[in-house]
Design an enzyme around this catalytic site. Structure first.
Site, PDB file in Angstrom:
ATOM      1  N   ASP A   1      81.939  -9.528 -11.829  1.00  0.00           N
ATOM      2  CA  ASP A   1      80.992  -8.920 -10.892  1.00  0.00           C
ATOM      3  C   ASP A   1      80.061  -9.955 -10.252  1.00  0.00           C
ATOM      4  O   ASP A   1      79.989 -11.101 -10.683  1.00  0.00           O
ATOM      5  CB  ASP A   1      80.169  -7.857 -11.636  1.00  0.00           C
TER       6      ASP A   1
ATOM      7  N   GLU B   1      80.169 -12.336  -4.917  1.00  0.00           N
ATOM      8  CA  GLU B   1      80.276 -12.596  -3.456  1.00  0.00           C
ATOM      9  C   GLU B   1      79.829 -14.013  -3.123  1.00  0.00           C
ATOM     10  O   GLU B   1      80.404 -14.571  -2.175  1.00  0.00           O
ATOM     11  CB  GLU B   1      79.422 -11.563  -2.687  1.00  0.00           C
TER      12      GLU B   1
ATOM     13  N   ASP C   1      79.547  -0.681  -5.259  1.00  0.00           N
ATOM     14  CA  ASP C   1      78.516   0.341  -5.496  1.00  0.00           C
ATOM     15  C   ASP C   1      78.513   1.430  -4.427  1.00  0.00           C
ATOM     16  O   ASP C   1      77.662   1.458  -3.533  1.00  0.00           O
ATOM     17  CB  ASP C   1      77.147  -0.322  -5.560  1.00  0.00           C
TER      18      ASP C   1
HETATM   19  C1  GLC Z   1      76.508  -4.273  -9.764  1.00  0.00           C
HETATM   20  C2  GLC Z   1      77.893  -3.679  -9.965  1.00  0.00           C
HETATM   21  C3  GLC Z   1      77.802  -2.423 -10.789  1.00  0.00           C
HETATM   22  C4  GLC Z   1      77.117  -2.742 -12.114  1.00  0.00           C
HETATM   23  C5  GLC Z   1      75.759  -3.372 -11.875  1.00  0.00           C
HETATM   24  C6  GLC Z   1      75.109  -3.867 -13.154  1.00  0.00           C
HETATM   25  O1  GLC Z   1      75.734  -3.442  -8.981  1.00  0.00           O
HETATM   26  O2  GLC Z   1      78.527  -3.432  -8.745  1.00  0.00           O
HETATM   27  O3  GLC Z   1      79.060  -1.872 -11.005  1.00  0.00           O
HETATM   28  O4  GLC Z   1      76.982  -1.583 -12.871  1.00  0.00           O
HETATM   29  O5  GLC Z   1      75.892  -4.498 -11.016  1.00  0.00           O
HETATM   30  O6  GLC Z   1      75.881  -4.811 -13.785  1.00  0.00           O
END
Ligand code: GLC
Length: 710
Positions: free
Chosen positions: A312, A315, A425
């Site tokens: 995660d 980007e 998200d």
């Molecule tokens: C980002 C991710 C989401 C996750 C959050 C906390 O927003 O896209 O899926 O729950 O971070 O880690």
């Protein structure tokens, strides 16, 4: 993968000095001399779009399956407001097909900011504009849209294949924070008899939000927890974030500094940004040594029994830099105790509200691409890709014979070889369920087969009916994960009034896994698509505009309900089809439906799908976990015209080495003199032993049941 004579089909044009992206795996492509199809005017490639000709592609992006009428930007963006006026989401998938009578595809291998103006400035013009003219442009030809997709897959490589258990239902939340909470979720599912294969660990499992650590206060018995759940058919899937916390004596931080593995700024100092853990450094994933270094650290969790990850914030997401924060603070200090004017007020406000993910941060960051210093901004779209590649390459060494679950938020074409994606998200909005439906075929076109959106919606509170409808669609998505944000109501299926109803649809998913997994594998191994727009297989005045019905694999068409307070929906059938209306995972009715327009009833207690003529749907029995699925005995619902044919793929769901040969069972049903002749060519390694055939005769509309022992 099948071989296609490529020479005729792909043309490459190189402009300037492109940066090597490793998106393409195919060498020796014919280099074009005179640009065909497009005209290069200034810094833009232009093409006149004929009236009503659809443009498909762009993978993860807003709006419809037909991308005409908007301007899209390839620039991986951490933006959680996926409204239709946005130009970029988290990914950059620069592949489109212009669906003229003689269709052609375009892939622009360019890792920087790139715009696709597809009839935005001028309705009938496609304008593709990179920021710099250093790129490779590929033009792909083919007789059909699907041919072009297959050629593209040969160019960019085969899609990632997850383990079969990753087709099970997955439950997530930001965050299940302690071992007790995780055990409670597992118990919630098991007590209610709801199937479950994975529980996700979001950032709070880490010690002070540091990658490759475990908070031992919250998870004192992490290893036992992993083992105990796995015994019960449930895997724990931890998140890994791109940023590495700046903290003395933290091994990853120390190693990264010592090994020179972090991204630097324009002055040559290690670049510092802030994400969840506060100040972080960013691993230089564009450097092969840094990739290898970071990748091997996944072993820390794999050694504890972990078999899957989600990557995660890659980007990368940057909340602020110390410099930007100091400037913002300075503005406040300056104005303290003053009667500030409007301009100053908005200046202060914006310096905080617009502090996230500023372009200037990406311009400060610099990579060492194996000896070459490259400004991050110019290769921005490669970052998430290479984080996932770091993991994927490490897994090949750490688990040489077994598949590992891996998917990412940011991506670029090429990453599809290493992992899948989730679409970030989204919100608990009905419009985002529809966006999910429309996005899936575009993602598949670009090679991202193992993908899905957060089912139920991430931000905002979901409602029971939205979650139900989303699961009803989601049971066809390879990645079926219910995930939600920290500030929302509980979103597990047992948190709602009609748990039994949600449960029966999740059970149906498990009954469908033999079929869906087989369709997925065929698409992956043939370089095809698992989800297709209708226009990829049918041609008539209506299908071109059908964006809320999809083909799933070779046999099925789905028509999900995506609006609130609906007890059915309009469906268009491009040919006669067999409607299967499920009451639960075991009970269904079969109705022949004629080509044309229909209103089909489908309240939340029912689920509809359509079997195409001459095709078959395979159904198994549901189980609590994929490990308990009985793959030896299946039911085949066949919509028989003269001939009905189905190819069923099986394997052990785990081996990395996969191929169609030796793994497919061919079923052929021929109607001759009012009698069904069945020919079955069984795969040598097949575990399928019993096939209960339900043959629906198109002519007589009668059903014949035949037990077939293999
Ligand atoms: C980002 C991710 C989401 C996750 C959050 C906390 O927003 O896209 O899926 O729950 O971070 O880690």
């Amino acid at each position: 993968m099948k071989h296609v004579e490529l020479d005729q089909k792909i043309m490459k044009y190189t402009y300037g000095q492109p940066i090597e992206t490793d998106a393409v795996v195919l060498g020796n492509i014919k280099v074009g001399e005179n640009l065909s199809y497009l005209a290069l005017e200034g810094k833009s490639f232009k093409y006149k779009l004929k009236k009503d000709i659809p443009v498909y592609g762009l993978g993860e992006s807003v709006r419809g399956i037909n991308k005409r009428g908007w301007i899209y930007e390839s620039f991986c963006s951490d933006d959680d407001m996926h409204t239709e006026t946005k130009r970029s989401l988290y990914a950059a998938h620069n592949f489109i097909i212009i669906a003229e009578e003689k269709p052609f595809g375009l892939f622009i291998d360019y890792p920087g900011r790139l715009t696709f103006d597809i009839g935005y400035s001028q309705l009938d013009e496609l304008v593709i504009t990179p920021e710099n003219m250093d790129l490779d442009l590929y033009i792909l030809e083919g007789d059909t849209l699907l041919d072009i997709v297959k050629t593209f897959r040969q160019l960019a490589g085969a899609s990632y294949i997850p383990p079969r258990w990753a087709f099970g239902y997955q439950q997530s939340r930001w965050s299940y924070k302690t071992n007790e909470e995780v055990r409670a979720v597992a118990k919630g599912f098991r007590d209610n008899g709801i199937p479950l294969d994975s529980i996700y660990l979001d950032i709070d499992y880490m010690e002070r939000l540091k990658d490759f650590t475990i908070d031992r206060e919250k998870f004192p018995d992490f290893e036992e927890l992993v083992a105990e759940l796995k015994e019960d058919g449930i895997r724990l899937i931890p998140i890994i974030d791109a940023g590495v916390k700046v903290e003395e004596d933290y091994n990853i931080y120390e190693e990264g500094v010592a090994g020179d593995f972090f991204v630097r700024d324009e002055k040559g100092d290690i670049f510092e940004g802030a994400v969840w853990p506060g100040k972080v450094h960013f691993p230089d994933f564009l450097n092969s040594k840094a990739r290898e270094w970071f990748g091997q650290h996944y072993a820390y969790l794999m050694d504890k029994g972990i078999d899957g990850f989600w990557n995660d914030m890659n980007e990368p997401a940057i909340f602020y830099t110390p410099r930007a924060m100091a400037q913002a603070m300075h503005k406040v200090e300056e104005s303290k105790d003053k009667n500030i004017d409007l301009g100053t007020f908005f200046g202060i406000k914006d310096s905080f509200s617009q502090i996230m993910n500023k372009e200037e941060y990406f311009k400060e960051m610099h990579h060492n691409m194996d000896g070459k210093c490259v400004r991050h901004y110019d290769v921005h779209n490669l970052y998430g890709y290479n984080m996932t590649r770091a993991a994927g390459e490490a897994f090949e060494k750490l688990r040489p014979s077994e598949r590992v679950l891996l998917f990412s938020r940011a991506s670029y074409v090429g990453m599809h070889r290493y992992g899948g994606i989730w679409t970030g998200d989204n919100r608990s909005w009905w419009s985002h369920l529809l966006l999910n439906i429309k996005m899936m075929p575009s993602l598949n076109m670009c090679g991202f087969l193992y993908s899905g959106a957060d089912v139920g919606g991430f931000s905002d509170n979901t409602t029971e009916d939205l979650l139900t409808r989303w699961i009803q669609f989601g049971i066809f998505m390879p990645l079926l994960r219910n995930h939600t944000a920290a500030w929302t109501r509980q979103q597990e299926p047992y948190a709602f009034e009609h748990t039994e109803r949600l449960k029966k649809w999740i059970k149906l998913r498990y009954a469908l896994i033999p079929h869906l997994y087989s369709e997925y594998m065929k698409a992956a191994l043939e370089g095809g698509m698992y989800f297709k727009p209708l226009a990829f297989e049918y041609e008539d005045e209506y299908v071109r505009e059908m964006e809320d019905q999809l083909l799933v694999g070779e046999s099925l068409m789905i028509a999900p309900v995506y609006e609130q307070n609906k007890t059915g929906r309009y469906v268009y059938l491009p040919e006669d089809m067999l409607l299967v209306t499920f009451e639960d995972e075991k009970t269904y009715t079969l109705t022949k439906m004629a080509k044309g327009h229909h209103y089909v009833a489908c309240d939340m207690d029912h689920l509809i799908l359509f079997v195409r003529p001459g095709r078959m749907l395979l159904l198994g029995a549901a189980a609590d976990s994929t490990k308990d699925l009985d793959m030896t005995s299946l039911t085949g619902i066949a919509y028989c015209k003269e001939v009905c044919h189905h190819t069923y793929y099986e394997d052990n769901g785990m081996d990395r080495q996969v191929h169609l040969e030796g793994h497919v069972t061919e079923v052929e049903i021929k109607k001759e003199n009012n009698h069904f002749n069945i020919k079955l060519k069984n795969a040598p390694c097949s575990v399928l032993k019993k096939l209960a055939l339900t043959l629906f005769d198109n002519e007589t509309e009668t059903i014949t049941g035949i037990q077939y022992d293999i």
